[in-house]
Design a protein around this motif. Structure first.
Motif, PDB file in Angstrom:
ATOM      1  N   UNK A 103       0.841  -1.201   0.000  1.00 48.25           N
ATOM      2  CA  UNK A 103       0.000   0.000   0.000  1.00 48.25           C
ATOM      3  C   UNK A 103       0.871   1.244   0.000  1.00 48.25           C
ATOM      4  N   UNK A 104       0.584   2.168  -0.902  1.00 50.53           N
ATOM      5  CA  UNK A 104       1.351   3.399  -0.981  1.00 50.53           C
ATOM      6  C   UNK A 104       0.450   4.603  -1.185  1.00 50.53           C
ATOM      7  N   UNK A 105      -0.488   4.520  -2.090  1.00 50.30           N
ATOM      8  CA  UNK A 105      -1.310   5.657  -2.460  1.00 50.30           C
ATOM      9  C   UNK A 105      -2.736   5.437  -1.970  1.00 50.30           C
ATOM     10  N   UNK A 112      -6.220  -2.324  -4.275  1.00 55.53           N
ATOM     11  CA  UNK A 112      -5.156  -3.272  -3.942  1.00 55.53           C
ATOM     12  C   UNK A 112      -5.613  -4.243  -2.851  1.00 55.53           C
ATOM     13  N   UNK A 113      -6.398  -3.755  -1.903  1.00 52.20           N
ATOM     14  CA  UNK A 113      -6.917  -4.634  -0.856  1.00 52.20           C
ATOM     15  C   UNK A 113      -7.843  -5.677  -1.468  1.00 52.20           C
ATOM     16  N   UNK A 124      -7.525 -13.318   5.205  1.00 46.82           N
ATOM     17  CA  UNK A 124      -7.075 -11.984   5.622  1.00 46.82           C
ATOM     18  C   UNK A 124      -5.626 -11.979   6.093  1.00 46.82           C
ATOM     19  N   UNK A 125      -5.169 -13.051   6.723  1.00 44.68           N
ATOM     20  CA  UNK A 125      -3.780 -13.121   7.175  1.00 44.68           C
ATOM     21  C   UNK A 125      -2.832 -13.107   5.979  1.00 44.68           C
ATOM     22  N   UNK A 126      -3.149 -13.906   4.966  1.00 47.60           N
ATOM     23  CA  UNK A 126      -2.313 -13.945   3.769  1.00 47.60           C
ATOM     24  C   UNK A 126      -2.404 -12.643   2.973  1.00 47.60           C
ATOM     25  N   UNK A 127      -3.588 -12.041   2.940  1.00 47.38           N
ATOM     26  CA  UNK A 127      -3.742 -10.756   2.239  1.00 47.38           C
ATOM     27  C   UNK A 127      -2.905  -9.684   2.914  1.00 47.38           C
ATOM     28  N   UNK A 134       0.266  -5.123   8.775  1.00 43.81           N
ATOM     29  CA  UNK A 134      -0.188  -5.962   9.868  1.00 43.81           C
ATOM     30  C   UNK A 134      -1.649  -6.341   9.635  1.00 43.81           C
ATOM     31  N   UNK A 135      -2.050  -7.501  10.159  1.00 47.53           N
ATOM     32  CA  UNK A 135      -3.420  -7.961   9.967  1.00 47.53           C
ATOM     33  C   UNK A 135      -4.424  -6.988  10.572  1.00 47.53           C
ATOM     34  N   UNK A 136      -4.089  -6.405  11.730  1.00 48.11           N
ATOM     35  CA  UNK A 136      -4.998  -5.438  12.354  1.00 48.11           C
ATOM     36  C   UNK A 136      -5.155  -4.190  11.485  1.00 48.11           C
ATOM     37  N   UNK A 137      -4.091  -3.795  10.802  1.00 45.99           N
ATOM     38  CA  UNK A 137      -4.175  -2.656   9.886  1.00 45.99           C
ATOM     39  C   UNK A 137      -5.092  -2.992   8.713  1.00 45.99           C
ATOM     40  N   UNK A 138      -5.022  -4.226   8.243  1.00 45.30           N
ATOM     41  CA  UNK A 138      -5.912  -4.652   7.169  1.00 45.30           C
ATOM     42  C   UNK A 138      -7.369  -4.546   7.605  1.00 45.30           C
TER      43      UNK A 138
END
Length: 148
Positions: A103-105, A112-113, A124-127, A134-138
């Motif tokens: 993730x950049x922009x 991208x997600x 979600x862990x693999x993504x 981090x998974x929590x950020x996802x």
């Protein structure tokens, strides 16, 4: 003095990358060639039109340091006093293409997600690993973009 902090405060200097200021390539190259000639007590070598064109067309992922290395390599290995495009040896490494999931922009984060989640069938862990977050950020980003 109460205003001493403001006097001593460092000034922000923005230096654009070399690929955005191609007009600086020739003067910088001339400077490097002059210093090289002075250090070896030789005549200064010059760039011909083909070399200038090649230098201006290169993307310069290594910025000014790469320019310096390229010009000095050509000056050292050139048999004549004129450096041509054939004498230039550009770095073989290229910057990473934007085909990753990092993730950049903020404008493309959601896409991208979604692509990362599809790639790993919703895991979600693999993504999160694909996105290099981090998974929590996802989870926070998924709530932000309503991707539950």
């Amino acid at each position: 003095r109460p205003n001493l902090f403001y006097i001593l405060r460092p000034v922000d200097i923005t230096v654009p990358p070399l690929r955005e200021v191609t007009e600086d390539i020739v003067p910088l190259s001339d400077y490097f060639l002059t210093r090289f000639a002075h250090s070896r007590e030789q005549h200064r070598k010059k760039l011909d039109a083909s070399a200038v064109k090649a230098l201006k067309l290169h993307p310069w992922p290594g910025n000014v340091r790469e320019l310096k290395d390229t010009v000095l390599y050509a000056a050292f290995h050139s048999k004549t006093d004129v450096i041509s495009a054939a004498d230039l040896n550009f770095s073989q490494s290229e910057p990473d293409a934007d085909n990753g999931y990092e993730l950049q922009d903020p404008a493309v984060e959601k896409a991208k997600i979604i692509a990362a989640l599809r790639q790993v069938n919703g895991n979600k862990t693999m993504a999160a690993k694909l996105l290099k977050i981090d998974r929590s950020t996802l989870y926070v980003k998924m709530r932000q973009y309503e991707l539950t």
